[in-house]
Enzyme design. Structure first.
Site, PDB file in Angstrom:
ATOM      1  CE  LYS A 203      -3.934   0.166   2.431  1.00  0.00           C
ATOM      2  NZ  LYS A 203      -3.665  -1.189   2.912  1.00  0.00           N
TER       3      LYS A 203
ATOM      4  N   GLY B 174      -8.584  -5.413   2.397  1.00  0.00           N
ATOM      5  CA  GLY B 174      -9.305  -5.615   3.781  1.00  0.00           C
ATOM      6  C   GLY B 174      -8.708  -6.608   4.777  1.00  0.00           C
TER       7      GLY B 174
ATOM      8  CG  HIS C 230     -15.425 -36.871 -23.142  1.00  0.00           C
ATOM      9  ND1 HIS C 230     -15.684 -37.231 -21.720  1.00  0.00           N
ATOM     10  CD2 HIS C 230     -15.013 -37.867 -23.607  1.00  0.00           C
ATOM     11  CE1 HIS C 230     -14.790 -38.464 -21.268  1.00  0.00           C
ATOM     12  NE2 HIS C 230     -14.610 -38.805 -22.475  1.00  0.00           N
TER      13      HIS C 230
END
Length: 845
Positions: A21, A110, A804
């Site tokens: 940050k 957070g 398939h």
């Protein structure tokens, strides 16, 4: 010690010192963007406080509360406390900044704590201390574990930033996080501090902006706001805000700011912003958007890419060498099928692209061709129905308007291909004499296997590339004329019967289908379990043994199976993955499951025989309904469908056998590179490409990075089936409407209805499926099909009526619905559900 750094003094090399940050705030400050002033308390301070606590021990990782208590009990040295307290003169925000945070692949949004409007030196110091401790919250520890990040190496810095007393604040993504569209700003805004929006406590105003225009404006009720208190801290207050909290000018200014941030980083960003009482716009945070799927790098202009990996049943990434091999195969397709040799086969065909470790094919030429629009979606209808729907949805987009209206060039190419591989004579032969057609394609496989061994005097790498570039793809147009007439005859019968055939009846004709190499493999696995059951040592399989630990008689039986089918594996088109003969643990696990099956009526061979008998009964009934004139033709067509359709699995099977040989050859190359010190161990070769293997040199760093990227991609859950070059996922834009009664809807794949307990399986390796449970999975390839032996029903997120999984489900007679969006998320293991393979619905029982 560098305990404190101002934002403007942070450099791009300082991640270990300041955390993600703070690093971003420093970068944005240096770029001249409007960042509120601040500093960071570096990881040096964190180390001084907690360095002696051994927080990386497994015991503390398993006890986050204990780790937090240790951190909060640790004394803060006087010099650090003094340095932090000086920032208490003005209101600040105190925010955690971990070294594993705001990374390109994990945002950690957070996960650690933030404290707003902190006033006073002691309060700032306490908030910093609590941020340090928040590195050990339950959520932060769990998030690191989920992203494969070692707890012991993560450190925490703390941002101290002047508070913006905002009138309005919120978040802005510079790319649309729902649709994936790049350069489309998505803004959520609410009065007061941004915490109301970030925490999800309010329904914010929502704006979408693209190219300087507001495309969407949706107002929230905004019944609550977060405001600063005079003495510090914040409060939540009731509010009444019916009008928009941003003007159009402010919305456009935010979008422009987002463009500047994205341009600076070169990638889409998740930002937080605030507008203060003076109307000044501030940027308070920016981090990469980690959930966007990477875009394949194609030609300029808007392109549409189809995910070939998903169509092959792979949600997992493909190893770099696996991708490199598929590139060479794509070049062979271009030369063999389209008559367009590629200048550099190792680079692949022009339509071949890779993103996120998955293969994408450029669909743009198909969308711009009238013939492509007419044919390809119809093929997808039976192979991958959801993709067909998405493709048709793009027909109206101006960027994909038809530019190739003439069908003649494609028809000429098709005729040349048909002549080259004698498609028409072989198709006629298949209809006239299915047994002779089956002998012909079996001989093709025998001839291929004869060319697989390494000739004298040829290097393993040269032989591997020769097989990939010349020997494998020509098998496909040679074999398909034997299998395709089966489906053509089935379609012809459907046309002749019209309304006389009830829904699901024609599909039931393919139950218990013979001559399918994958079904034969699965039934042989069941017979193997039956033989092992007679041995007293069979109970050893329930202990999850390795091959070496198996009793001799059981190991001998297993080795016999692996001699024939050991070239197969889960996700077998990726030659970077071990084959069953190398690691049979998956097969051993399936055998253990089969030994739990006690009810003879549920035995796979009994169910298969029952399905075949039912198919014959339906054929007789349909012929009778068709009448005296059409009845014999209906019976002939449906008999041929059963005699030929099972051959559809052979082309892929032969390719997989050849890929297993290429893997063995590349292992030899890897052993040589490891001996020379270019890589650490032989299997590192699968994290290189063919050109890199040829060039040599010190490749250890490359391998390490590729392994890390591969491991991260293994955790990705959502893969777009069609992706545009601007990042848009068309299926996300369309937003499938759920059925009115809450049912999940998809494509009917195998008729019948069953109610049972759901078992959600994301990876078949090691999966446990009790007899009678309903298998819910993303998709399947042949490596999954042993699980079908005990499944009562099947629900798949991918696929169409002829994919398939659908084919094998029909052959085993188990109801199946495929192409069900988000099935593995909507359904939970243990839920009682009803699968209706006739109507294509899944309901909660």
């Amino acid at each position: 010690m560098s305990y404190i750094l101002k934002f403007r003094d942070i450099g791009v090399e300082d991640l270990r010192l300041v955390g993600g940050k703070a690093l971003n705030l420093g970068i944005l400050t240096a770029a001249g963007l409007p960042i509120p002033p601040g500093v960071v308390v570096t990881t040096e301070a964190y180390d001084q406080v907690v360095g002696s606590l051994d927080l990386g021990s497994p015991e503390l990782a398993a006890d986050p509360a204990g780790a937090r208590a240790l951190v909060m009990g640790a004394a803060i040295p006087d010099d650090i406390a003094k340095a932090v307290r000086q920032f208490g003169d003005v209101p600040v925000a105190v925010r955690s900044s971990a070294t594993a945070e705001d990374l390109p692949y994990a945002s950690f949004a957070g996960q650690q704590d933030t404290y707003l409007n902190v006033i006073g030196g002691d309060a700032v110091l306490d908030a910093v201390h609590r941020c340090w401790a928040s590195l050990w919250t339950d959520r932060a520890v769990a998030y690191r574990a989920a992203n494969g990040i070692d707890h012991g190496v993560v450190r925490l810095a703390v941002v101290i930033q002047e508070m913006v007393q905002s009138e309005v604040a919120g978040v802005m993504f510079t790319a649309n996080p729902v649709t994936g569209r790049r350069r489309e700003a998505v803004i959520d805004a609410s009065p007061g501090l941004g915490e109301a929006v970030v925490s999800g406590a309010v329904n914010p105003d929502h704006f979408v902006v693209r190219d300087g225009r507001i495309l969407e404006r949706r107002l929230g009720d905004k019944r609550m706001a977060v405001r600063s208190l005079a003495g510090g801290g914040v409060e939540r207050v009731a509010a009444e805000h019916d009008a928009a909290c941003l003007t159009d000018a402010q919305v456009l200014a935010l979008a422009e700011l987002g463009n500047r941030v994205e341009d600076h980083y070169g990638s889409p960003q998740d930002t937080e912003w605030a507008i203060d009482t003076d109307g000044t716009l501030w940027l308070t945070q920016a981090r990469p958007i980690t959930t966007l799927y990477p875009i394949p790098q194609g030609p300029p202009g808007l392109r549409a890419f189809f995910c070939f990996s998903l169509a092959q049943g792979l949600t997992r990434p493909i190893t770099p060498m696996g991708i490199s091999a598929l590139r060479m195969l794509s070049a062979s397709i271009s030369a063999t099928v389209f008559g367009s040799p590629v200048a550099d086969p190792r680079a692949g065909a022009p339509a071949f692209h890779e993103a996120g470790g998955r293969i994408f094919v450029d669909l743009t030429p198909v969308l711009r061709s009238s013939l492509g629009r007419a044919l390809v979606p119809r093929v997808f209808d039976v192979m991958e129905a959801r993709s067909a729907t998405v493709m048709r949805g793009l027909f109206g987009e101006p960027e994909f308007g038809v530019t190739q209206r003439s069908k003649r060039p494609a028809i000429r190419r098709g005729l040349r291909l048909a002549r080259k591989f004698r498609v028409l004579p072989h198709a006629v032969q298949a209809i006239a004499n299915p047994e002779k057609a089956r002998r012909r394609v079996a001989q093709l496989g025998t001839d291929l296997k004869a060319r697989l061994p390494l000739p004298p005097g040829v290097t393993p790498l040269d032989h591997a590339e020769w097989l990939l570039s010349t020997q494998m793809i020509p098998l496909v147009p040679s074999i398909l004329p034997a299998a395709a007439p089966g489906f053509i005859m089935l379609g012809l019968a459907g046309k002749l019967l019209g309304a006389k055939a009830k829904p699901g009846e024609l599909a039931s004709v393919l139950r218990g289908l013979p001559h399918n190499v994958t079904t034969e493999m699965d039934l042989e696995l069941w017979h193997l379990a039956e033989r092992i059951r007679k041995h007293p040592e069979a109970t050893a399989l329930h202990d999850n043994p390795t091959r070496r630990d198996l009793p001799p008689l059981v190991r001998e039986e297993l080795d016999g199976f692996l001699t024939r089918y050991g070239d197969r594996t889960v996700a077998e088109i990726d030659l970077g993955l071990p084959r069953w003969r190398e690691d049979p643990s998956h097969v051993i696990g399936v055998l253990a499951n089969l030994l739990r099956l006690e009810d003879p009526s549920l035995a796979p061979d009994a169910l298969f025989a029952k399905g075949a008998a039912e198919a014959e009964t339906i054929i007789a009934d349909l012929a009778r309904r068709a009448g005296r004139l059409r009845g014999p033709l209906i019976r002939f067509a449906l008999d041929r469908a059963r005699a030929l359709a099972g051959l559809r699995e052979l082309p892929k099977y032969y390719l997989v056998v050849a890929l297993a040989t290429v893997r063995d050859l590349l292992w030899q190359v890897g052993a040589d590179l490891a001996e020379r010190g270019a890589i650490e161990k032989p299997d590192d070769i699968f994290f290189l490409t063919l050109p890199e293997a040829r060039e040599g040199g010190d490749l250890r760093t490359t391998v390490t990075k590729r392994r890390d990227d591969y491991t991260r991609e293994l955790r990705r859950r959502h893969i777009p089936r069609i992706l545009l070059s601007d990042g848009t996922e068309p299926e996300a834009v369309a937003r499938t409407t759920p059925a009115a009664d809450g049912a999940l809807t998809g494509t009917p794949a195998s008729s019948g209805q069953v109610t049972g307990t759901a078992r959600v399986v994301l990876d078949p390796i090691g999966a446990h499926l009790e007899p009678g449970e309903i298998l819910v999975c993303p998709s399947t390839d042949p490596g999954w099909t042993p699980l079908f032996l005990t499944a009562a029903g099947l629900v798949m997120e991918m696929g169409g009526a002829n994919s398939h999984g659908a084919v094998v489900a029909r052959e085993y007679g188990i109801p199946a619905v495929v192409g069900v969006p988000h099935a593995t998320e909507s359904l939970k293991t243990g839920q009682r559900i009803t699968v209706d393979g006739t109507s294509g619905t899944v309901t909660f029982a």
